[in-house]
Design a protein around this motif. Structure first.
Motif, PDB file in Angstrom:
ATOM      1  N   GLU A  19       7.719 -42.850 -33.611  1.00  0.00           N
ATOM      2  CA  GLU A  19       9.197 -43.213 -33.675  1.00  0.00           C
ATOM      3  C   GLU A  19       9.637 -44.299 -34.747  1.00  0.00           C
ATOM      4  O   GLU A  19      10.246 -43.706 -35.498  1.00  0.00           O
ATOM      5  CB  GLU A  19       9.861 -43.217 -32.286  1.00  0.00           C
ATOM      6  CG  GLU A  19      11.470 -43.104 -32.454  1.00  0.00           C
ATOM      7  CD  GLU A  19      12.150 -43.448 -31.435  1.00  0.00           C
ATOM      8  OE1 GLU A  19      13.128 -43.957 -31.132  1.00  0.00           O
ATOM      9  OE2 GLU A  19      11.640 -43.558 -30.207  1.00  0.00           O
ATOM     10  N   PRO A  20       9.067 -45.310 -34.590  1.00  0.00           N
ATOM     11  CA  PRO A  20       9.435 -46.363 -35.567  1.00  0.00           C
ATOM     12  C   PRO A  20       8.865 -45.951 -36.870  1.00  0.00           C
ATOM     13  O   PRO A  20       9.387 -46.540 -37.803  1.00  0.00           O
ATOM     14  CB  PRO A  20       9.063 -47.640 -34.948  1.00  0.00           C
ATOM     15  CG  PRO A  20       8.071 -47.317 -34.038  1.00  0.00           C
ATOM     16  CD  PRO A  20       8.346 -46.165 -33.447  1.00  0.00           C
ATOM     17  N   ARG A  23      11.068 -43.611 -38.338  1.00  0.00           N
ATOM     18  CA  ARG A  23      12.380 -44.141 -38.738  1.00  0.00           C
ATOM     19  C   ARG A  23      12.282 -44.958 -40.186  1.00  0.00           C
ATOM     20  O   ARG A  23      13.093 -44.604 -41.152  1.00  0.00           O
ATOM     21  CB  ARG A  23      12.808 -45.073 -37.971  1.00  0.00           C
ATOM     22  CG  ARG A  23      14.300 -45.571 -38.104  1.00  0.00           C
ATOM     23  CD  ARG A  23      14.734 -46.441 -36.946  1.00  0.00           C
ATOM     24  NE  ARG A  23      14.259 -47.540 -36.513  1.00  0.00           N
ATOM     25  CZ  ARG A  23      13.166 -47.583 -35.368  1.00  0.00           C
ATOM     26  NH1 ARG A  23      13.351 -46.750 -34.504  1.00  0.00           N
ATOM     27  NH2 ARG A  23      12.619 -48.696 -35.159  1.00  0.00           N
ATOM     28  N   ASN A  24      11.057 -45.690 -40.298  1.00  0.00           N
ATOM     29  CA  ASN A  24      11.269 -46.211 -41.503  1.00  0.00           C
ATOM     30  C   ASN A  24      10.686 -45.524 -42.721  1.00  0.00           C
ATOM     31  O   ASN A  24      11.242 -45.694 -43.949  1.00  0.00           O
ATOM     32  CB  ASN A  24       9.747 -47.246 -41.453  1.00  0.00           C
ATOM     33  CG  ASN A  24      10.032 -48.640 -40.836  1.00  0.00           C
ATOM     34  OD1 ASN A  24      11.135 -49.302 -41.226  1.00  0.00           O
ATOM     35  ND2 ASN A  24       9.381 -49.010 -39.851  1.00  0.00           N
ATOM     36  N   ARG A 131       3.524 -52.087 -31.501  1.00  0.00           N
ATOM     37  CA  ARG A 131       4.843 -51.493 -31.730  1.00  0.00           C
ATOM     38  C   ARG A 131       5.917 -52.338 -32.479  1.00  0.00           C
ATOM     39  O   ARG A 131       6.633 -51.804 -33.419  1.00  0.00           O
ATOM     40  CB  ARG A 131       5.568 -51.252 -30.218  1.00  0.00           C
ATOM     41  CG  ARG A 131       7.065 -50.824 -30.197  1.00  0.00           C
ATOM     42  CD  ARG A 131       7.161 -49.253 -30.440  1.00  0.00           C
ATOM     43  NE  ARG A 131       8.400 -49.065 -30.599  1.00  0.00           N
ATOM     44  CZ  ARG A 131       9.199 -48.033 -29.937  1.00  0.00           C
ATOM     45  NH1 ARG A 131       8.277 -46.976 -29.507  1.00  0.00           N
ATOM     46  NH2 ARG A 131      10.381 -47.737 -30.069  1.00  0.00           N
ATOM     47  N   ALA A 132       5.778 -53.691 -32.200  1.00  0.00           N
ATOM     48  CA  ALA A 132       6.552 -54.563 -33.103  1.00  0.00           C
ATOM     49  C   ALA A 132       6.443 -54.342 -34.528  1.00  0.00           C
ATOM     50  O   ALA A 132       7.316 -54.348 -35.209  1.00  0.00           O
ATOM     51  CB  ALA A 132       6.559 -56.113 -32.429  1.00  0.00           C
ATOM     52  N   GLU A 135       7.818 -51.192 -35.922  1.00  0.00           N
ATOM     53  CA  GLU A 135       9.200 -51.475 -36.152  1.00  0.00           C
ATOM     54  C   GLU A 135       9.518 -52.377 -37.367  1.00  0.00           C
ATOM     55  O   GLU A 135      10.478 -51.911 -37.940  1.00  0.00           O
ATOM     56  CB  GLU A 135      10.078 -52.062 -34.802  1.00  0.00           C
ATOM     57  CG  GLU A 135       9.742 -51.495 -33.311  1.00  0.00           C
ATOM     58  CD  GLU A 135      10.887 -50.614 -33.213  1.00  0.00           C
ATOM     59  OE1 GLU A 135      11.943 -50.424 -34.189  1.00  0.00           O
ATOM     60  OE2 GLU A 135      10.890 -49.973 -32.222  1.00  0.00           O
ATOM     61  N   ALA A 136       8.838 -53.282 -37.446  1.00  0.00           N
ATOM     62  CA  ALA A 136       8.964 -54.276 -38.676  1.00  0.00           C
ATOM     63  C   ALA A 136       8.443 -53.755 -40.040  1.00  0.00           C
ATOM     64  O   ALA A 136       8.681 -54.034 -41.231  1.00  0.00           O
ATOM     65  CB  ALA A 136       8.403 -55.555 -38.330  1.00  0.00           C
ATOM     66  N   PHE A 160       5.832 -48.313 -44.082  1.00  0.00           N
ATOM     67  CA  PHE A 160       5.557 -48.858 -42.381  1.00  0.00           C
ATOM     68  C   PHE A 160       4.581 -49.798 -42.355  1.00  0.00           C
ATOM     69  O   PHE A 160       4.173 -50.054 -41.154  1.00  0.00           O
ATOM     70  CB  PHE A 160       5.479 -47.646 -41.437  1.00  0.00           C
ATOM     71  CG  PHE A 160       4.411 -46.582 -41.873  1.00  0.00           C
ATOM     72  CD1 PHE A 160       3.137 -46.811 -41.407  1.00  0.00           C
ATOM     73  CD2 PHE A 160       4.820 -45.362 -42.650  1.00  0.00           C
ATOM     74  CE1 PHE A 160       2.137 -45.838 -41.679  1.00  0.00           C
ATOM     75  CE2 PHE A 160       3.723 -44.500 -42.755  1.00  0.00           C
ATOM     76  CZ  PHE A 160       2.639 -44.824 -42.564  1.00  0.00           C
TER      77      PHE A 160
END
Length: 297
Positions: A19-20, A23-24, A131-132, A135-136, A160
């Protein structure tokens, strides 16, 4: 990233990492992104970032120029590719499929051959870190591909990942990821043994880990898995579980067997993972084996 905006990007598998990553890709490329997952919730969240939901994996393949896979295992990847109406059935010449999952090397190379027969390119690009980091946008990605294919997908991966390595031809990314995890798991066992022995010998574990981190025993595993999980005894679910870790370790042990290497250190880790699963800890974050090593449940 202007050279990526004309591409249609597909994404299959929107779990903890997918998912992240998706999104990126959507936010940073400005390209049309179409995605599929069996769970509607991540698709609903990604809709706010312009990601379009597809009714099936085949629909993603039919629409996209580059398709990313983020799936639980190589077995799932192979099934999705080879089943009736699967990815191979929808593949077309010039298309690129990028597998972010951790998969067996032989599976990866076999699938690459099957896609190549259709004129499509299959790239292994397993992701490392948390996961972090997903996200980043600071994941590490280990890529197996021909150099020209690597250069074509690198701008997308860069949305990503902060560290991107071309490890060799198809399959070599998986080799690197599998061995990275094997070394990590073995180091977590060593850190756990040190804590259990040191504590029973009268040393404060905080002092133990802090002192080790300043000497030649320092490592990423000590500073992260040791200090952030083993030391406080925090082993959440929906992290990198024992069950997932053991799946990756099995791939490493198979590689060792194929290479004729006696990987007895990895076999020790596998025994701890099996004991953790037998003790009902399979869904917990994998450094939970430190409890068993310390003689706890």
């Amino acid at each position: 990233m202007s050279n990526t905006t004309s591409q249609v990007i597909g994404f299959i598998g929107l779990g903890v990492m997918g998912e992240p990553i998706c999104r990126n890709l959507a936010v940073k490329t400005g390209a049309r992104v179409i995605a599929h997952d069996l769970d509607a919730a991540p698709l609903q969240r990604l809709a706010a970032h312009g990601v379009q939901a597809a009714p099936s994996a085949a629909a993603v393949m039919q629409a996209a120029d580059v398709v990313f896979l983020s799936l639980p295992s190589g077995e799932v990847v192979a099934q999705l590719c080879r089943q009736d109406g699967g990815l191979l059935a929808s593949a077309r010449a010039g298309q690129t499929i990028v597998d972010l999952s951790t998969s067996p090397v032989d599976t990866t190379r076999a699938l690459a051959g099957e896609f190549a027969a259709l004129g499509a390119r299959f790239v292994d690009a397993p992701v490392a870190r948390t996961r972090a980091a997903a996200e980043a946008g600071t994941l590490a990605v280990m890529v197996g591909a021909a150099p020209e294919v690597f250069e074509a997908v690198k701008p997308l991966i860069a949305t990503f990942a902060s560290d991107i390595a071309l490890c060799g031809p198809v399959g070599c990314g998986q080799v690197l990821k599998i061995l990275n995890n094997m070394v990590l798991f073995e180091t977590v066992v060593a850190v756990s043994e040190a804590k259990a022995i040191g504590e029973k010998a009268g040393v404060d574990p905080n002092v133990l880990f802090d002192t080790l981190s300043k000497g030649s025993a320092d490592s990423f595993a000590l500073r992260n898995h040791g200090m952030k999980a083993v030391l406080p005894g925090e082993f959440p679910e929906r992290a990198f579980s024992v069950l997932y870790a053991r799946k990756d370790l099995k791939y490493a042990l198979q590689l060792a067997r194929d290479a004729g290497v006696d990987a007895r250190g990895a076999a020790v880790v596998d025994a701890w993972f099996q004991q953790a699963i037998d003790s009902g800890l399979g869904e917990k974050y994998h450094p939970v084996i430190s409890r068993l090593i310390a003689g706890q449940r």
